[in-house]
Design an enzyme around this catalytic site. Structure first.
Site, mmCIF file in Angstrom:
data_model
loop_
_atom_site.group_PDB
_atom_site.id
_atom_site.type_symbol
_atom_site.label_atom_id
_atom_site.label_comp_id
_atom_site.label_asym_id
_atom_site.label_seq_id
_atom_site.Cartn_x
_atom_site.Cartn_y
_atom_site.Cartn_z
ATOM 1 N N ASN A 1 69.820 -8.323 62.375
ATOM 2 C CA ASN A 1 69.043 -8.313 61.136
ATOM 3 C C ASN A 1 68.899 -9.761 60.700
ATOM 4 O O ASN A 1 69.894 -10.471 60.583
ATOM 5 C CB ASN A 1 69.799 -7.501 60.068
ATOM 6 C CG ASN A 1 69.243 -7.713 58.670
ATOM 7 O OD1 ASN A 1 68.048 -7.913 58.507
ATOM 8 N ND2 ASN A 1 70.096 -7.665 57.669
ATOM 9 N N GLY A 2 67.657 -10.205 60.510
ATOM 10 C CA GLY A 2 67.439 -11.593 60.104
ATOM 11 C C GLY A 2 66.302 -12.178 60.926
ATOM 12 O O GLY A 2 65.529 -11.442 61.539
ATOM 13 N N GLU B 1 53.123 0.264 44.785
ATOM 14 C CA GLU B 1 54.132 0.411 45.829
ATOM 15 C C GLU B 1 54.177 1.810 46.420
ATOM 16 O O GLU B 1 54.293 1.956 47.628
ATOM 17 C CB GLU B 1 55.533 0.146 45.234
ATOM 18 C CG GLU B 1 55.888 -1.292 45.042
ATOM 19 C CD GLU B 1 57.301 -1.426 44.473
ATOM 20 O OE1 GLU B 1 58.096 -2.169 45.050
ATOM 21 O OE2 GLU B 1 57.606 -0.780 43.452
ATOM 22 N N HIS C 1 38.189 -12.207 29.593
ATOM 23 C CA HIS C 1 37.812 -13.468 30.232
ATOM 24 C C HIS C 1 37.484 -13.270 31.709
ATOM 25 O O HIS C 1 37.767 -14.151 32.531
ATOM 26 C CB HIS C 1 38.929 -14.499 30.067
ATOM 27 C CG HIS C 1 39.155 -14.849 28.625
ATOM 28 N ND1 HIS C 1 38.216 -15.528 27.873
ATOM 29 C CD2 HIS C 1 40.183 -14.582 27.777
ATOM 30 C CE1 HIS C 1 38.663 -15.667 26.632
ATOM 31 N NE2 HIS C 1 39.862 -15.096 26.548
ATOM 32 N N TRP D 1 62.517 -3.229 60.539
ATOM 33 C CA TRP D 1 61.325 -3.575 59.762
ATOM 34 C C TRP D 1 60.715 -4.741 60.518
ATOM 35 O O TRP D 1 61.281 -5.847 60.518
ATOM 36 C CB TRP D 1 61.722 -3.991 58.346
ATOM 37 C CG TRP D 1 60.558 -4.202 57.424
ATOM 38 C CD1 TRP D 1 59.914 -3.270 56.668
ATOM 39 C CD2 TRP D 1 59.907 -5.450 57.143
ATOM 40 N NE1 TRP D 1 58.905 -3.850 55.948
ATOM 41 C CE2 TRP D 1 58.872 -5.185 56.220
ATOM 42 C CE3 TRP D 1 60.074 -6.761 57.593
ATOM 43 C CZ2 TRP D 1 58.032 -6.183 55.729
ATOM 44 C CZ3 TRP D 1 59.231 -7.756 57.098
ATOM 45 C CH2 TRP D 1 58.229 -7.452 56.174
ATOM 46 N N LYS E 1 63.439 -2.411 51.228
ATOM 47 C CA LYS E 1 64.123 -2.618 49.957
ATOM 48 C C LYS E 1 64.772 -3.987 49.876
ATOM 49 O O LYS E 1 64.817 -4.615 48.826
ATOM 50 C CB LYS E 1 65.181 -1.539 49.770
ATOM 51 C CG LYS E 1 65.760 -1.570 48.372
ATOM 52 C CD LYS E 1 66.363 -0.262 48.000
ATOM 53 C CE LYS E 1 66.736 -0.251 46.543
ATOM 54 N NZ LYS E 1 65.580 -0.243 45.648
ATOM 55 N N ARG F 1 66.169 -0.079 54.484
ATOM 56 C CA ARG F 1 66.042 -1.496 54.842
ATOM 57 C C ARG F 1 64.913 -1.737 55.844
ATOM 58 O O ARG F 1 64.567 -2.887 56.146
ATOM 59 C CB ARG F 1 67.357 -2.008 55.444
ATOM 60 C CG ARG F 1 68.549 -1.853 54.536
ATOM 61 C CD ARG F 1 69.787 -2.354 55.204
ATOM 62 N NE ARG F 1 69.738 -3.769 55.441
ATOM 63 C CZ ARG F 1 70.087 -4.702 54.568
ATOM 64 N NH1 ARG F 1 70.524 -4.350 53.385
ATOM 65 N NH2 ARG F 1 70.006 -5.964 54.873
ATOM 66 N N CYS G 1 65.822 -4.638 57.997
ATOM 67 C CA CYS G 1 66.531 -4.089 59.142
ATOM 68 C C CYS G 1 67.962 -3.765 58.709
ATOM 69 O O CYS G 1 68.544 -4.432 57.865
ATOM 70 C CB CYS G 1 66.598 -5.022 60.336
ATOM 71 S SG CYS G 1 65.000 -5.530 60.953
ATOM 72 N N GLU H 1 55.321 -4.346 35.642
ATOM 73 C CA GLU H 1 56.202 -3.494 36.443
ATOM 74 C C GLU H 1 55.564 -2.108 36.649
ATOM 75 O O GLU H 1 55.662 -1.535 37.741
ATOM 76 C CB GLU H 1 57.577 -3.386 35.761
ATOM 77 C CG GLU H 1 58.541 -2.406 36.380
ATOM 78 C CD GLU H 1 58.939 -2.683 37.825
ATOM 79 O OE1 GLU H 1 58.565 -3.744 38.361
ATOM 80 O OE2 GLU H 1 59.590 -1.819 38.436
ATOM 81 N N LYS I 1 54.852 -0.474 40.334
ATOM 82 C CA LYS I 1 55.353 0.846 40.759
ATOM 83 C C LYS I 1 54.209 1.673 41.340
ATOM 84 O O LYS I 1 54.350 2.312 42.358
ATOM 85 C CB LYS I 1 55.971 1.623 39.581
ATOM 86 C CG LYS I 1 57.346 1.185 39.121
ATOM 87 C CD LYS I 1 58.491 1.568 40.023
ATOM 88 C CE LYS I 1 58.820 0.578 41.067
ATOM 89 N NZ LYS I 1 59.372 -0.678 40.854
HETATM 90 C C1 G6P Z 1 61.527 -5.920 47.602
HETATM 91 C C2 G6P Z 1 61.644 -4.543 46.996
HETATM 92 C C3 G6P Z 1 61.373 -4.617 45.492
HETATM 93 C C4 G6P Z 1 62.336 -5.616 44.858
HETATM 94 C C5 G6P Z 1 62.232 -6.996 45.515
HETATM 95 C C6 G6P Z 1 63.347 -7.909 45.060
HETATM 96 O O1 G6P Z 1 60.210 -6.363 47.589
HETATM 97 O O2 G6P Z 1 60.716 -3.656 47.615
HETATM 98 O O3 G6P Z 1 61.576 -3.342 44.905
HETATM 99 O O4 G6P Z 1 62.057 -5.716 43.499
HETATM 100 O O5 G6P Z 1 62.369 -6.870 46.934
HETATM 101 O O6 G6P Z 1 64.561 -7.372 45.500
HETATM 102 P P1 G6P Z 1 65.974 -7.719 44.875
HETATM 103 O O7 G6P Z 1 66.949 -6.972 45.733
HETATM 104 O O8 G6P Z 1 66.127 -9.206 45.000
HETATM 105 O O9 G6P Z 1 65.967 -7.267 43.466
#
Ligand code: G6P
Length: 607
Positions: free
Chosen positions: A101-102, A487, A503, A75, A602, A27, A2, A480, A484
């Protein structure tokens, strides 16, 4: 998650609030709303979906009159993304509007109490208790009512409050959620992040936990939870407006991928002097480091995978054992951590709730703490004993790219720096310095060598499932790469340590199953090659990531991504870039909303 914004000044508030919210949309983006003080009453406009809908409904804010207001992009946590659950929430008497937010952890108890007292609820949110509490405690003094209210709240909040009785005043409060005050001339602002402020002012005040701000056109006053004035210093925002714009690219993600050579350079260059790594910001001494028996890296999401890569380099160069633990697991694991542990927390936003909690838990156990963070002044940056900024600049796309590679760059630098502090830097120190300096160029080459990625995306975008395999540093990059892909393209993608596939998981490989095989670590290349042959024998379609001279791979794989030659321990930062691009083009083929993937946010400020 948020985002919240607030404005008071002499301009029309709504367009400014909408502009600010559009910068915070990363956010959360399932519903949005604004509340603006009109000539007599507070007007509230809400929509489900994106800020664009709110702009449409209000003719870009023009139809909402008034010069003070608050806004929110959501969110969903408590209650579905409906208009009723969208913020701002109004008090029953219509006197107050609140954005939040929170998470309010004790909202159920408070909700019952308020219902018994006759307050009715219009939403299922935890936030709504806040506005009713303010109404309940209000006897002519907003500040007092706000303080009494937050004293009843458990959990995290960044709050914005508007009151009909004080038409040109907005209030803000914070506990464990980011909140920044922007100071203008004849106008003042608050926002969850500097990107929403930078078009209007460069003067920012970072609120600390338990602090409040009272903003009018002409002034900003800060106070603590007893209502006592607090002196705050003003920081200068250095991010520029263009950095938060798409700059001609179709998506922020693509722009941020392309920015990586520059971002990695910005992370590395200031820390190189006379062919030595220097960290002027670090207080930890050689003696202190010599007392460290174990390094624990903790983080979430991609930052965790940066830690998985960093482990190989830190262990190789410092000879200190490194554990990498997910922050959400570490916080409740009763970890074996004491004052001989160095805890490295990694976070782009510096606000991830689980990472903050893990950091606090380890601090309480005596660990020395070092944070690798992008966002200046963020909670994690402030909490850690030492903070190293990644200097990636604002990252807007939800899926991180330059945030991730700059974290890797800092981990590489730290590994070299620690090896020197410990007096164990090897003969290859100078060679490592040379390679680190060349990384921006190698990343650029890795982009330039792979113009064929859109074509590969056309081939692979219909897959039901993709497997990413690799060993050692390649495995860390595979983790990673698969994240990606998941996501942003919503394809099922799984990363596997290449040697582990046999395995169990190899049972899932059938005719035409795509396997992305990362094969850039020369030391164990032959081993990965055997695993490639195994999946080929079961019909897999192999897309290999390797070097042009790797003739053995050329003879087995179906497709290729080539990267420039790079030393094994630093290869992840170069090989991940084409995989980011592959995910991007696959998502584009599939018509996905690349910068704002479904269900994600994010900055994850909830557990
Ligand atoms: C969320 C984002 C990811 C990020 C993770 C950790 O899940 O979508 O892209 O890697 O948070 O975020 P940070 O800000 O702690 O790196």
């Amino acid at each position: 998650m948020c985002g919240i914004v607030g404005y008071t000044g002499s301009a029309q508030a709504a367009p400014i609030l909408l502009e600010g919210l559009s910068k915070l949309e990363y956010r959360g983006y399932d519903s949005a709303g604004i509340a603006v003080m009109g000539s007599k009453d507070i007007s509230v406009v809400k929509v489900t979906g994106r800020i664009a809908g709110l702009c449409e409904k209000t003719d870009n804010g023009r139809t909402v009159e008034g010069c003070a207001g608050i806004g929110h992009t959501r969110w969903a946590t408590h209650g579905a993304p409906t208009e009723e659950n969208a913020h701002p929430h109004l008090s029953n008497d219509g006197r107050f509007a609140v954005v939040h937010n929170g998470i309010i952890e004790n909202y159920q108890t408070l909700r019952e109490e308020l219902k018994e007292k006759g307050y009715h609820f219009d939403s299922e949110t935890d936030t709504e208790v806040i506005v009713h509490l303010i109404e309940m405690y209000y006897h002519g003094d907003v500040k007092k009512a706000l303080i009494q209210t937050v004293n009843r709240l458990q959990g995290s909040y960044a709050l914005g409050v508007l009151c009909r009785d004080e038409p040109d005043r907005i209030y803000a409060a914070r506990e464990a959620s980011p909140l920044i005050i922007g100071l203008g001339v004849g106008e003042n602002y608050f926002a969850s992040d500097v990107t929403a402020l930078v078009a209007y002012t460069r003067n920012a005040v970072y609120l600390d936990d338990g602090e409040f701000a009272e903003l009018t056109r002409d002034g900003a006053a800060f106070f603590d939870c007893l209502g006592q004035p607090v002196k705050k210093s003003v920081s200068r925002i250095t991010w520029d407006v263009q950095a938060a714009e798409k700059g001609g690219y179709d998506h922020f993600m693509l722009k941020e991928i392309m920015e990586q050579p520059g971002a990695v350079k910005a992370a590395i260059s200031p820390r190189m002097k006379n062919n030595e790594v220097v960290f002027e910001e670090l207080a930890i001494t050689g003696n202190e480091l010599a007392g460290i028996r174990k390094i624990v890296i903790t983080a979430c999401g991609s930052a965790y995978y940066a830690g998985c890569s960093g482990k190989y380099v830190l262990e190789a160069l410092t000879h200190i054992p490194v554990e990498v633990v997910l922050a959400s697991e570490l916080r409740y694991s009763n970890p074996l951590i004491d004052n001989t542990t160095l805890l490295i927390v990694i976070s782009q936003s510096g606000e991830t709730a689980d990472t903050i909690a893990a950091l606090k838990e380890c601090r309480a156990r005596g660990a020395r703490t070092l944070a690798i963070v992008n966002v200046v002044g963020s909670t994690i940056a402030k909490l850690a004993d030492d903070t190293v900024y990644t200097w990636a600049g604002p990252e807007i796309a939800v899926a991180t790219t330059k945030g991730f590679t700059t974290q890797l760059a800092v981990l590489y630098l730290l590994s070299l720096y620690f090896s020197r502090l410990l007096g164990i830097a090897g003969e290859d120190y100078a060679e490592h310095i040379r390679i680190l300096k060349s990384l921006p160029r190698l990343i650029q080459q890795s982009i330039d060598m792979n113009h064929g990625l859109p074509k590969l995306a056309e081939k692979y975008h219909t897959a039901n499932s993709l497997f990413f395999i690799g060993r050692n540093t390649d495995y860390a990059a595979a983790l990673e790469g698969a994240l990606k892909m998941k996501e942003i393209s919503y394809l099922h993608a799984e990363a596997y340590a290449a040697g582990e596939l046999k395995h169990g998981t190899i049972a899932l490989i059938e005719e035409h199953t795509p396997v992305i095989a990362l094969c850039c670590n020369r030391r164990i290349m032959e081993k990965t090659l055997s695993n490639i042959v195994e999946v080929k024998a079961r019909g897999a379609e192999v897309l290999a990531v390797s070097y042009r001279d790797n003739t053995k791979i050329l003879s087995v794989a179906d497709d290729f991504i080539f990267i420039p030659e790079v030393a094994d321990i630093f290869s992840a930062i170069v090989e991940i870039v084409p995989l980011q691009l592959l995910a991007y083009y696959v998502a584009k083929e599939n018509g996905c909303d690349i910068d704002k993937p479904k269900n994600l946010a994010k900055s994850v400020t909830v557990e």
